[in-house]
Design an enzyme around this catalytic site. Sequence first.
Site, mmCIF file in Angstrom:
data_model
loop_
_atom_site.group_PDB
_atom_site.id
_atom_site.type_symbol
_atom_site.label_atom_id
_atom_site.label_comp_id
_atom_site.label_asym_id
_atom_site.label_seq_id
_atom_site.Cartn_x
_atom_site.Cartn_y
_atom_site.Cartn_z
ATOM 1 N N TRP A 96 0.835 -1.210 0.000
ATOM 2 C CA TRP A 96 0.000 0.000 0.000
ATOM 3 C C TRP A 96 0.863 1.251 0.000
ATOM 4 O O TRP A 96 0.548 2.230 -0.676
ATOM 5 C CB TRP A 96 -0.979 -0.014 1.171
ATOM 6 N N LYS A 120 -11.913 -1.591 7.962
ATOM 7 C CA LYS A 120 -11.257 -2.496 8.917
ATOM 8 C C LYS A 120 -11.763 -2.253 10.337
ATOM 9 O O LYS A 120 -12.360 -3.121 10.931
ATOM 10 C CB LYS A 120 -9.744 -2.351 8.856
ATOM 11 N N ASP A 174 -1.161 6.823 6.487
ATOM 12 C CA ASP A 174 -2.230 5.909 6.082
ATOM 13 C C ASP A 174 -2.447 4.951 7.259
ATOM 14 O O ASP A 174 -1.600 4.108 7.545
ATOM 15 C CB ASP A 174 -1.798 5.148 4.819
HETATM 16 C C1 LIG Z 1 -2.901 0.077 4.747
HETATM 17 C C2 LIG Z 1 -3.845 0.122 3.590
HETATM 18 N N1 LIG Z 1 -3.863 1.216 2.807
HETATM 19 C C3 LIG Z 1 -4.690 1.314 1.740
HETATM 20 C C4 LIG Z 1 -5.537 0.282 1.415
HETATM 21 C C5 LIG Z 1 -6.431 0.426 0.210
HETATM 22 O O1 LIG Z 1 -7.709 0.698 0.652
HETATM 23 P P1 LIG Z 1 -8.947 0.854 -0.344
HETATM 24 O O2 LIG Z 1 -9.246 -0.511 -0.850
HETATM 25 O O3 LIG Z 1 -10.013 1.420 0.554
HETATM 26 O O4 LIG Z 1 -8.567 1.794 -1.426
HETATM 27 C C6 LIG Z 1 -5.573 -0.874 2.222
HETATM 28 C C7 LIG Z 1 -6.491 -1.986 1.902
HETATM 29 O O5 LIG Z 1 -6.478 -3.026 2.498
HETATM 30 C C8 LIG Z 1 -4.709 -0.947 3.326
HETATM 31 O O6 LIG Z 1 -4.684 -2.040 4.118
#
Ligand SMILES: Cc1ncc(COP(=O)(O)O)c(C=O)c1O
Length: 352
Positions: free
Chosen positions: A90, A181, A157
């Site tokens: 991510w 989550k 994030d």
């Molecule tokens: C730490 C983290 N950042 C970003 C995301 C991406 O999230 P989204 O699917 O809401 O775009 C995730 C998805 O699991 C994540 O765990």
Amino acid sequence: MPQEVFEKSAQAILNFNNSDLSILEISHRSKDFIAVMDEARALVLELLGLEGKGYQSLFLAGGASLEFLMVPYNLMKVEGKAAYLDTGTWASNAIKEAKHFGETVVVASSKEENYNHIPKGYTVPADASYFHCTSNNTIFGTQMKSFPDTEIPLVCDMSSDIFSRTIDFSQFDLIYAGAQKNMGPAGATLVVIKEAILGKSGRYIPSMLDYEKHIKAESMYNTPPVFPVYASLLTLQWLKNLGGIPAIEKINQVKADLLYSEIDRNPLFKGSAAVEDRSIMNATFLLYDETHAATFDTMWKEAGISGLPGHRSVGGYRASMYNALPVESVQVLVDVMKELEVVVNKQNAVTV
Ligand SMILES: Cc1ncc(COP(=O)(O)O)c(C=O)c1O
């Protein structure tokens, strides 16, 4: 999500606030929904200890992935640069988006070791527009235990560990997290911003991507994700009634200690993340001997566990222990791991 949130959400789908209307059909401009949005936004700041400190909270759509783009759009100065810590898939996706806007300095990366630890001892350039990090690496099971002390805006994030542990949240200038989550159903993304950092990039920002426009419209610049915001409010209320972040942190620590001590004790298993960086939300672990996988997989499925296989980039197993997961559920997994040891010992005894 907590059982009581499912029950209250189900009731609101049938009849929201005794209005004879469903939460799925009310107007987002109705007084009842405006009250939901206002309370949810206020409760976020209250639980994070950020009330009256110059922060605004927003519930947006587009997922955490859209924030990968909105952050540089709003914060990276024209001709400026941004600094990123690469701790997983991510984080690396966030870096990819930032590169479209300008120089993107990766201060450190654990990619070469398949992101099995959080890099340390790096320097954050003082002339960057901001520093971006990922507090919990969902796929790899690592978690930042401390954050760099920077002069520049600190962006994080927190998609997979927001509201799970006590941190001084005021060290951050921008926090974002997908709801799905620790907060609610997929469809809403929480953004918490220190207002003073906005309006400095010198860029033209399309309206839907402009944090200032969303703040001005009180998180209703366009139709917000009504149901995910409502369910998130219910979860935030549940968390507050429980005693807030300090109370859930204790429970989360009990769950993590229970599982990691079994991973460390049981000779069949090993953890895949560096011990000092282990996540209390996502525990990743492997079998030393893959030939036991079929037996183990049958056993945990029979015990009612689901979603245990690790992400394909890590393999093995990943136990996600988000806020609403009870300690008893972790105990079920630990019991299965112990049982596997008994089964394997018996097999070995027969073979001998
Ligand atoms: C730490 C983290 N950042 C970003 C995301 C991406 O999230 P989204 O699917 O809401 O775009 C995730 C998805 O699991 C994540 O765990």
